[in-house]
Design a protein around this motif. Sequence first.
Motif, short mmCIF file in Angstrom:
data_model
loop_
_atom_site.label_atom_id
_atom_site.label_comp_id
_atom_site.label_asym_id
_atom_site.label_seq_id
_atom_site.Cartn_x
_atom_site.Cartn_y
_atom_site.Cartn_z
N ASN A 80 -4.97 5.18 3.43
CA ASN A 80 -5.59 6.79 4.47
C ASN A 80 -5.63 6.25 5.23
OD1 ASN A 80 -8.56 6.10 4.86
ND2 ASN A 80 -9.04 7.00 3.29
N TRP A 230 0.74 -2.40 -10.73
CA TRP A 230 2.12 -2.60 -9.95
C TRP A 230 1.00 -3.16 -8.28
CZ3 TRP A 230 7.29 -0.87 -10.65
CH2 TRP A 230 7.13 -0.53 -11.28
N SER A 256 6.30 -7.83 -4.64
CA SER A 256 7.94 -8.03 -4.10
C SER A 256 8.39 -9.44 -3.32
CB SER A 256 8.07 -6.77 -3.24
OG SER A 256 7.12 -6.85 -2.62
N LYS A 260 3.90 -13.68 -3.18
CA LYS A 260 2.78 -12.89 -4.07
C LYS A 260 2.52 -13.16 -5.72
CE LYS A 260 3.19 -8.98 -0.85
NZ LYS A 260 3.60 -7.89 -0.74
N CYS A 337 -3.20 7.19 -9.25
CA CYS A 337 -4.31 8.15 -8.17
C CYS A 337 -4.14 7.47 -6.63
CB CYS A 337 -5.62 6.64 -7.58
SG CYS A 337 -5.06 5.11 -7.36
N ALA A 338 -2.51 8.28 -7.23
CA ALA A 338 -1.70 7.67 -5.59
C ALA A 338 0.22 8.31 -5.77
CB ALA A 338 -1.73 7.16 -4.30
N THR A 340 2.55 6.61 -2.93
CA THR A 340 2.29 6.75 -1.61
C THR A 340 4.21 6.86 -1.23
OG1 THR A 340 1.02 4.30 -1.97
CG2 THR A 340 3.23 4.13 -0.30
N SER A 362 -7.21 9.54 -11.24
CA SER A 362 -8.11 9.38 -10.99
C SER A 362 -8.18 9.15 -9.69
CB SER A 362 -7.87 8.26 -11.62
OG SER A 362 -9.35 7.21 -11.29
N VAL A 402 0.36 -2.88 7.24
CA VAL A 402 0.07 -1.65 5.73
C VAL A 402 0.71 -1.32 5.82
CG1 VAL A 402 -1.90 -1.02 4.84
CG2 VAL A 402 -2.63 -2.66 6.59
P1 NAP Z 1 -1.39 -1.21 -0.41
O1 NAP Z 1 -2.19 -2.44 0.19
O2 NAP Z 1 -0.33 -1.01 0.30
O3 NAP Z 1 -1.16 -2.19 -1.82
C1 NAP Z 1 0.06 -1.06 -2.16
C2 NAP Z 1 1.19 -2.16 -3.39
O4 NAP Z 1 2.04 -1.47 -3.88
C3 NAP Z 1 2.00 -2.69 -1.93
O5 NAP Z 1 1.56 -4.07 -2.03
C4 NAP Z 1 3.16 -2.89 -2.64
O6 NAP Z 1 3.42 -3.88 -2.98
C5 NAP Z 1 3.26 -1.79 -3.68
N1 NAP Z 1 4.72 -0.64 -3.94
C6 NAP Z 1 4.65 0.11 -2.32
N2 NAP Z 1 5.75 0.60 -2.36
C7 NAP Z 1 5.58 0.37 -3.92
C8 NAP Z 1 7.15 1.36 -4.31
N3 NAP Z 1 8.03 1.95 -4.03
N4 NAP Z 1 7.66 0.55 -5.27
C9 NAP Z 1 6.52 -0.81 -6.16
N5 NAP Z 1 5.80 -0.88 -5.52
C10 NAP Z 1 5.06 -0.27 -4.37
O7 NAP Z 1 -2.19 -0.14 -0.46
P2 NAP Z 1 -3.29 0.39 -1.70
O8 NAP Z 1 -4.35 0.76 -0.71
O9 NAP Z 1 -3.43 -0.67 -2.39
O10 NAP Z 1 -3.04 1.68 -1.52
C11 NAP Z 1 -1.94 2.13 -2.34
C12 NAP Z 1 -1.98 3.71 -2.57
O11 NAP Z 1 -2.60 4.15 -3.33
C13 NAP Z 1 -2.29 4.08 -0.83
O12 NAP Z 1 -0.69 5.51 -1.33
C14 NAP Z 1 -3.43 5.11 -0.76
O13 NAP Z 1 -3.96 5.32 -0.17
C15 NAP Z 1 -3.82 5.08 -2.34
N6 NAP Z 1 -4.69 4.76 -2.18
C16 NAP Z 1 -5.95 6.19 -3.51
C17 NAP Z 1 -6.78 6.02 -3.73
C18 NAP Z 1 -8.02 6.92 -4.27
O14 NAP Z 1 -9.17 6.87 -4.49
N7 NAP Z 1 -7.21 8.05 -4.85
C19 NAP Z 1 -7.94 4.99 -3.45
C20 NAP Z 1 -7.27 3.65 -2.47
C21 NAP Z 1 -6.32 3.69 -2.14
P3 NAP Z 1 4.54 -5.34 -3.42
O15 NAP Z 1 5.43 -4.90 -2.94
O16 NAP Z 1 4.23 -6.93 -3.52
O17 NAP Z 1 5.63 -4.71 -5.19
#
Ligand code: NAP
Length: 453
Positions: A80, A230, A256, A260, A337-338, A340, A362, A402
């Motif tokens: 965020n 994922w 990816s 990892k 929950c998201a 991206t 969620s 990030v």
């Molecule tokens: P992060 O640390 O960047 O991890 C996301 C992971 O998703 C990356 O490590 C990447 O892993 C994978 N990824 C990214 N783009 C992808 C794609 N196009 N296809 C497949 N895998 C992909 O981010 P995060 O903190 O986990 O947050 C992820 C998302 O959740 C964000 O959009 C964030 O805003 C949201 N979020 C929502 C909440 C909520 O309460 N609703 C809470 C936390 C986060 P690989 O490259 O290794 O595959």
Amino acid sequence: MQEFLEAITAGASGEELAAIPIPDSYRAAFVRRSDAAMFEGVDSGDKDPREAIRIEEVPTPELAPDEAYVAVMASSINFNTVWTSIFEPLPTFGFLDRLGQESFWGARHALDHHVIGSDGSGVVIGVGSAVRNWKVGDRVTIQCNYVDSQDPSAHNDSMKAANQRIWGFETNFGGLADLSVVKANQLMPKPSHLTWEESAVNALCASTSYRMLVSNNAATMRQGDIVLIWGATGGLGSYATQLVINGGGIPVGVVSSPEKGQLLKEMGCDAVIDRRAEDYQFWSDEHNQDEREWRRFGKRIRELVGEDPDIVFEHPGRQTMGASVFAAKRGGIIVTCAATSGYMIEYDNRHLWMKLKQIVSSHFANYGEAWLMNRLIDRGAIHPTLSDTYTLDNVGEATYQVYNNRHEGKLGVLCLAPEQGLGVTDPEKRAEVGEDLITRFQRHTAAQAKPSS
Ligand code: NAP
């Protein structure tokens, strides 16, 4: 805040801390209302958080009766922070203005600067007159569910409260700063075996994963469930992987890179899919998905674990949702929950209804869920996934890392803490839990000699 830092470092009592005056201003990372249009016309991928995030002194707000001032020792980067700093999908000033119209105390938030950050660890240095459970001197972590407890809608599951907000994203005075203002019901005890930065990175991502998988508000994972995760070494995924293993489930982790993949195996996740090496192309062009690729992906999961997933842990969104809905088992749950990679989602509804699957939404976690998650960390059952630590001056760079998926797990930020490694008050517990488990992500990232902070 220097006086507070010196007192905290010297082990000052609550009484001694309470005698130190709260400063009129403090150092914070923020974005400016006047910059909200700075990326107009720039392609999404080219927007640079380093240009928008500023580190300067900002005025200290007054404290409401149900709030606490926290001297923030460390914080973390969440996605965020990325969204706020590239002003996508919308500038966050609209959230602050709406909060500003709600009440006398809400009006403090509607400013021309937005102090960002939705995680933090530190020491309570002031409490409002209505605060009962916390006192000056308490060492805390902060969870980001910001709820108006006077609203009846907040009294079943507070995440469903009509005016529920995420602190530091939909409110001002966030955690990427030397001082923060939080509601007392955001505070949780700091795990005594962890450093400030290790304690600061967990609450947002771990609690979100906990609600998605464990609590009865979303997927309610059972022992033996196969869970497709994922981004299994990312912020959310690194906690999801641990929760699945800890709860007797069987994780299938998607990542990816081979590095990892290796990290996942070290965590105890044997079924690993390297999405880049296996080159899944779920979208054949901008408008069409390729069902053959969904089938190839589903077949790979069966090869690895012999069955289709009971639960799919979804957050990449547009790029993966079609494959997620296809891959879940008959009667399975896709918990999301998201989004991206894009929030306008497409999937083949026949695969959903004919096989009685469910898409379950969620969002973060209520105080009870966040508290239970913090307890698991405090008991050493789940570990921080801190991989690298930046200074507050380098929040822009950390956010950039990030945004561009150059990190593993979580990036920590030192706020008042002058260096890494401070804040452990129970070294024996740390030794019992295991230094190698606590620092797994830090060691892994260091071994890859990533660009240092
Ligand atoms: P992060 O640390 O960047 O991890 C996301 C992971 O998703 C990356 O490590 C990447 O892993 C994978 N990824 C990214 N783009 C992808 C794609 N196009 N296809 C497949 N895998 C992909 O981010 P995060 O903190 O986990 O947050 C992820 C998302 O959740 C964000 O959009 C964030 O805003 C949201 N979020 C929502 C909440 C909520 O309460 N609703 C809470 C936390 C986060 P690989 O490259 O290794 O595959």
